[in-house]
Design a protein around this motif. Structure first.
Motif, PDB file in Angstrom:
ATOM      1  N   TYR A 113       0.817  -1.215   0.000  1.00 36.88           N
ATOM      2  CA  TYR A 113       0.000   0.000   0.000  1.00 36.88           C
ATOM      3  C   TYR A 113       0.848   1.262   0.000  1.00 36.88           C
ATOM      4  CZ  TYR A 113      -3.576   3.330   1.550  1.00 36.88           C
ATOM      5  OH  TYR A 113      -4.417   4.402   1.646  1.00 36.88           O
ATOM      6  N   THR A 114       2.008   1.214   0.641  1.00 34.84           N
ATOM      7  CA  THR A 114       2.835   2.408   0.781  1.00 34.84           C
ATOM      8  C   THR A 114       3.811   2.593  -0.376  1.00 34.84           C
ATOM      9  OG1 THR A 114       4.607   1.250   1.971  1.00 34.84           O
ATOM     10  CG2 THR A 114       2.766   2.113   3.279  1.00 34.84           C
ATOM     11  N   LEU A 115       3.963   1.572  -1.239  1.00 34.76           N
ATOM     12  CA  LEU A 115       4.938   1.565  -2.329  1.00 34.76           C
ATOM     13  C   LEU A 115       6.382   1.488  -1.816  1.00 34.76           C
ATOM     14  CD1 LEU A 115       3.529   4.045  -5.012  1.00 34.76           C
ATOM     15  CD2 LEU A 115       3.979   1.612  -5.305  1.00 34.76           C
ATOM     16  N   LEU A 116       6.555   1.255  -0.517  1.00 39.09           N
ATOM     17  CA  LEU A 116       7.888   1.155   0.052  1.00 39.09           C
ATOM     18  C   LEU A 116       8.443  -0.266  -0.051  1.00 39.09           C
ATOM     19  CD1 LEU A 116       7.484   3.395   3.225  1.00 39.09           C
ATOM     20  CD2 LEU A 116       8.650   3.958   1.086  1.00 39.09           C
ATOM     21  N   GLN A 117       7.566  -1.224  -0.341  1.00 40.02           N
ATOM     22  CA  GLN A 117       8.002  -2.606  -0.514  1.00 40.02           C
ATOM     23  C   GLN A 117       7.464  -3.131  -1.841  1.00 40.02           C
ATOM     24  OE1 GLN A 117       8.498  -4.902   3.511  1.00 40.02           O
ATOM     25  NE2 GLN A 117       6.486  -3.991   3.517  1.00 40.02           N
ATOM     26  N   GLN A 118       8.299  -3.891  -2.533  1.00 44.55           N
ATOM     27  CA  GLN A 118       7.900  -4.451  -3.819  1.00 44.55           C
ATOM     28  C   GLN A 118       8.305  -5.912  -3.908  1.00 44.55           C
ATOM     29  OE1 GLN A 118       8.686  -2.020  -7.402  1.00 44.55           O
ATOM     30  NE2 GLN A 118       9.598  -0.514  -6.015  1.00 44.55           N
ATOM     31  N   LEU A 119       7.546  -6.665  -4.675  1.00 45.02           N
ATOM     32  CA  LEU A 119       7.921  -8.027  -5.028  1.00 45.02           C
ATOM     33  C   LEU A 119       8.440  -8.007  -6.460  1.00 45.02           C
ATOM     34  CD1 LEU A 119       4.951 -10.141  -3.594  1.00 45.02           C
ATOM     35  CD2 LEU A 119       7.129  -9.566  -2.501  1.00 45.02           C
ATOM     36  N   PHE A 120       9.465  -8.797  -6.736  1.00 49.03           N
ATOM     37  CA  PHE A 120      10.016  -8.796  -8.081  1.00 49.03           C
ATOM     38  C   PHE A 120      10.615 -10.154  -8.422  1.00 49.03           C
ATOM     39  CE2 PHE A 120      13.507  -7.718  -5.300  1.00 49.03           C
ATOM     40  CZ  PHE A 120      14.642  -8.299  -5.867  1.00 49.03           C
ATOM     41  N   VAL A 121      10.819 -10.364  -9.705  1.00 53.39           N
ATOM     42  CA  VAL A 121      11.476 -11.563 -10.213  1.00 53.39           C
ATOM     43  C   VAL A 121      12.734 -11.122 -10.951  1.00 53.39           C
ATOM     44  CG1 VAL A 121       9.422 -13.014 -10.362  1.00 53.39           C
ATOM     45  CG2 VAL A 121       9.984 -11.466 -12.254  1.00 53.39           C
ATOM     46  N   LEU A 122      13.653 -12.063 -11.185  1.00 54.70           N
ATOM     47  CA  LEU A 122      14.939 -11.747 -11.803  1.00 54.70           C
ATOM     48  C   LEU A 122      15.062 -12.381 -13.186  1.00 54.70           C
ATOM     49  CD1 LEU A 122      17.262 -12.339  -8.718  1.00 54.70           C
ATOM     50  CD2 LEU A 122      16.654 -10.129  -9.712  1.00 54.70           C
ATOM     51  N   ARG A 123      15.575 -11.604 -14.123  1.00 53.43           N
ATOM     52  CA  ARG A 123      15.817 -12.145 -15.465  1.00 53.43           C
ATOM     53  C   ARG A 123      17.314 -12.428 -15.642  1.00 53.43           C
ATOM     54  NH1 ARG A 123      15.286  -6.632 -16.259  1.00 53.43           N
ATOM     55  NH2 ARG A 123      17.019  -5.621 -17.331  1.00 53.43           N
ATOM     56  N   ASP A 124      17.607 -13.447 -16.414  1.00 54.88           N
ATOM     57  CA  ASP A 124      18.990 -13.768 -16.746  1.00 54.88           C
ATOM     58  C   ASP A 124      19.431 -12.811 -17.850  1.00 54.88           C
ATOM     59  OD1 ASP A 124      21.071 -15.216 -18.517  1.00 54.88           O
ATOM     60  OD2 ASP A 124      21.088 -16.387 -16.666  1.00 54.88           O
ATOM     61  N   GLU A 125      20.476 -12.029 -17.595  1.00 52.40           N
ATOM     62  CA  GLU A 125      20.907 -11.010 -18.541  1.00 52.40           C
ATOM     63  C   GLU A 125      21.335 -11.615 -19.878  1.00 52.40           C
ATOM     64  OE1 GLU A 125      20.208  -8.114 -17.998  1.00 52.40           O
ATOM     65  OE2 GLU A 125      20.999  -7.219 -16.172  1.00 52.40           O
ATOM     66  N   ALA A 126      21.882 -12.823 -19.862  1.00 58.42           N
ATOM     67  CA  ALA A 126      22.392 -13.447 -21.088  1.00 58.42           C
ATOM     68  C   ALA A 126      21.279 -14.027 -21.947  1.00 58.42           C
ATOM     69  CB  ALA A 126      23.407 -14.530 -20.735  1.00 58.42           C
ATOM     70  N   THR A 127      20.308 -14.691 -21.312  1.00 59.98           N
ATOM     71  CA  THR A 127      19.262 -15.391 -22.071  1.00 59.98           C
ATOM     72  C   THR A 127      17.925 -14.659 -22.093  1.00 59.98           C
ATOM     73  OG1 THR A 127      18.511 -16.644 -20.128  1.00 59.98           O
ATOM     74  CG2 THR A 127      20.340 -17.575 -21.417  1.00 59.98           C
ATOM     75  N   GLY A 128      17.703 -13.755 -21.141  1.00 56.45           N
ATOM     76  CA  GLY A 128      16.416 -13.068 -21.055  1.00 56.45           C
ATOM     77  C   GLY A 128      15.347 -13.887 -20.361  1.00 56.45           C
ATOM     78  N   VAL A 129      15.712 -15.077 -19.902  1.00 61.09           N
ATOM     79  CA  VAL A 129      14.744 -15.944 -19.216  1.00 61.09           C
ATOM     80  C   VAL A 129      14.523 -15.425 -17.797  1.00 61.09           C
ATOM     81  CG1 VAL A 129      14.311 -18.270 -18.339  1.00 61.09           C
ATOM     82  CG2 VAL A 129      15.353 -17.950 -20.596  1.00 61.09           C
ATOM     83  N   VAL A 130      13.269 -15.328 -17.401  1.00 62.57           N
ATOM     84  CA  VAL A 130      12.915 -14.854 -16.067  1.00 62.57           C
ATOM     85  C   VAL A 130      12.712 -16.061 -15.146  1.00 62.57           C
ATOM     86  CG1 VAL A 130      11.220 -13.577 -14.690  1.00 62.57           C
ATOM     87  CG2 VAL A 130      11.848 -12.766 -16.975  1.00 62.57           C
ATOM     88  N   ALA A 131      13.342 -16.027 -13.996  1.00 70.18           N
ATOM     89  CA  ALA A 131      13.222 -17.123 -13.038  1.00 70.18           C
ATOM     90  C   ALA A 131      11.894 -17.044 -12.287  1.00 70.18           C
ATOM     91  CB  ALA A 131      14.386 -17.076 -12.049  1.00 70.18           C
ATOM     92  N   GLU A 132      11.470 -18.183 -11.757  1.00 73.16           N
ATOM     93  CA  GLU A 132      10.194 -18.256 -11.046  1.00 73.16           C
ATOM     94  C   GLU A 132      10.247 -17.591  -9.669  1.00 73.16           C
ATOM     95  OE1 GLU A 132       7.434 -19.319 -12.207  1.00 73.16           O
ATOM     96  OE2 GLU A 132       7.664 -21.042 -13.534  1.00 73.16           O
ATOM     97  N   GLU A 133      11.393 -17.685  -8.967  1.00 71.75           N
ATOM     98  CA  GLU A 133      11.465 -17.247  -7.578  1.00 71.75           C
ATOM     99  C   GLU A 133      11.141 -15.770  -7.424  1.00 71.75           C
ATOM    100  OE1 GLU A 133      14.304 -17.886  -3.652  1.00 71.75           O
ATOM    101  OE2 GLU A 133      15.189 -18.033  -5.641  1.00 71.75           O
ATOM    102  N   VAL A 134      10.383 -15.459  -6.373  1.00 72.01           N
ATOM    103  CA  VAL A 134       9.967 -14.086  -6.087  1.00 72.01           C
ATOM    104  C   VAL A 134      10.781 -13.550  -4.915  1.00 72.01           C
ATOM    105  CG1 VAL A 134       8.045 -12.614  -5.365  1.00 72.01           C
ATOM    106  CG2 VAL A 134       7.641 -14.534  -6.929  1.00 72.01           C
ATOM    107  N   PHE A 135      11.295 -12.322  -5.086  1.00 72.82           N
ATOM    108  CA  PHE A 135      12.070 -11.654  -4.048  1.00 72.82           C
ATOM    109  C   PHE A 135      11.332 -10.403  -3.585  1.00 72.82           C
ATOM    110  CE2 PHE A 135      15.050 -14.081  -6.531  1.00 72.82           C
ATOM    111  CZ  PHE A 135      15.943 -14.595  -5.598  1.00 72.82           C
ATOM    112  N   MET A 136      11.771  -9.867  -2.457  1.00 72.67           N
ATOM    113  CA  MET A 136      11.157  -8.652  -1.939  1.00 72.67           C
ATOM    114  C   MET A 136      12.189  -7.538  -1.812  1.00 72.67           C
ATOM    115  SD  MET A 136       8.940  -7.952   1.537  1.00 72.67           S
ATOM    116  CE  MET A 136      10.366  -7.723   2.600  1.00 72.67           C
TER     117      MET A 136
END
Length: 336
Positions: A97-120
């Motif tokens: 709600y505050t925009l101070l926390q976000q969830l995100f995923v990571l892409r592999d810079e070489a292949t462009g494939v996005v991993a499933e794991e979610v980080f905060m």
């Protein structure tokens, strides 16, 4: 206007367009979640009242969907990357709600494939690598776990002259966390705004009420310049109590504090939580007219929509205050 309904699915064309725009390959679980609902909200298991807003995928199906999904994953990722601490290969998928926390995923810079794991990512702490869930479906399905609570039933909670119920508004909650000021786990903790040089803001209600938290960390819970909303000059003692000894409240923009009768008003909460009879009384008549104008509402239907729909699902919050002397209601509308 109609009441909030869960967003429709994201069409395959929208998901493909996002992949092309970001130069990535989205993981199957993430695509499946968006195929079920393009955006929406889901709970945060770390807090009983916590909630995540899932960023939509831009959908060009029609004007309505274009407007609803305009601020999409690409938009929020661009904003997130303005913070140098956010992962350079991160893709933002949700915020609180505050925009101070976000969830995100990571892409592999070489292949462009996005991993499933979610980080905060926590903008206050400046950390990005905290794992949150194995994938988006696991993040959505996480069950809330009760927090360790250690309240002392024999100790009466402090009252706040200018705040009706900070627990109802969510800035105070039960928790086993220790207060950053007194160091004690009182069973309650504050999670709202605190303006200071450091990042500390987790205080017990007693350290807020007696001013010790503000004094120890040289900070303010409410910006003194916003008290009176730039329209009313208030006595120094009132400014000190609201800024240093009164909790803040969650808002889209920086909070303001309504005043009347040469005194700060008492914060009653967001409009959907305020007593309907009070809002229908003569004391609220001027306030209601002002809000209808500010929010561009016309007719009883739109006013009822405002009362029935949580602010996080309509993009506009209305904060209500009551005068401690004449009973008049006031406040303002705040847009996302």
């Amino acid at each position: 206007m109609s009441r909030y309904r869960p967003p429709p699915p994201a069409p395959d064309s929208a998901l493909h367009a996002l992949e092309k725009k970001l130069g990535v390959v989205l993981p199957p679980v993430l695509k499946a979640c968006y195929a079920a609902s393009n955006g929406g909200t889901f709970g945060d298991p770390r807090r009983s009242d916590g909630e995540w807003q899932l960023h939509p995928v831009f959908d060009a199906t029609d004007r309505k969907q274009m407007k609803r999904t305009g601020e999409d994953i690409a938009h929020y990722t661009k904003l997130a990357l303005k913070d140098a601490r956010f992962a350079r290969n991160g893709i933002s998928i949700a915020h609180d709600y505050t925009l101070l926390q976000q969830l995100f995923v990571l892409r592999d810079e070489a292949t462009g494939v996005v991993a499933e794991e979610v980080f905060m990512f926590n903008a206050i702490a400046g950390t990005w690598c905290e794992p949150y869930a194995a994938d988006l479906r696991a993040a959505i399905d996480q069950a809330r776990e009760p927090e360790a609570v250690q309240p002392d039933s024999a100790r009466a909670l402090p009252g706040f002259r200018y705040y009706a119920d900070p627990f109802a508004s969510g800035v105070l909650r039960t928790s086993g966390e220790a207060c950053a000021c007194c160091g004690k786990a009182t069973g309650y903790i504050y999670g709202g705004s605190f303006y200071a040089v450091g990042d500390t803001s987790n205080f017990c209600p007693w350290c807020i009420a007696d001013g010790s938290a503000s004094a120890k960390f040289d900070g303010e819970f409410n910006d003194v310049a916003s008290i009176g909303m730039g329209e009313v000059a208030l006595p120094a003692a009132v400014l000190a109590e609201v800024s240093q000894c009164t909790p803040s409240f969650f808002s889209y923009q920086q909070e303001q504090w309504w005043a009347h009768c040469n005194d700060a008003g008492r914060f009653l909460g967001e409009i959907e939580h305020v007593d309907r009879a009070l809002l229908a009384s003569e004391a609220a008549s001027d306030f209601v007219r002002t809000i209808c104008d500010e929010a561009d509402l016309g007719g009883d239907t739109n006013w009822q929509w405002l009362l029935d729909t949580p602010s996080r699902k309509r993009g506009i919050a209305v904060f209500v205050f009551g005068c401690l002397h004449c009973g008049r209601l006031g406040g303002y509308a705040d847009h996302s």
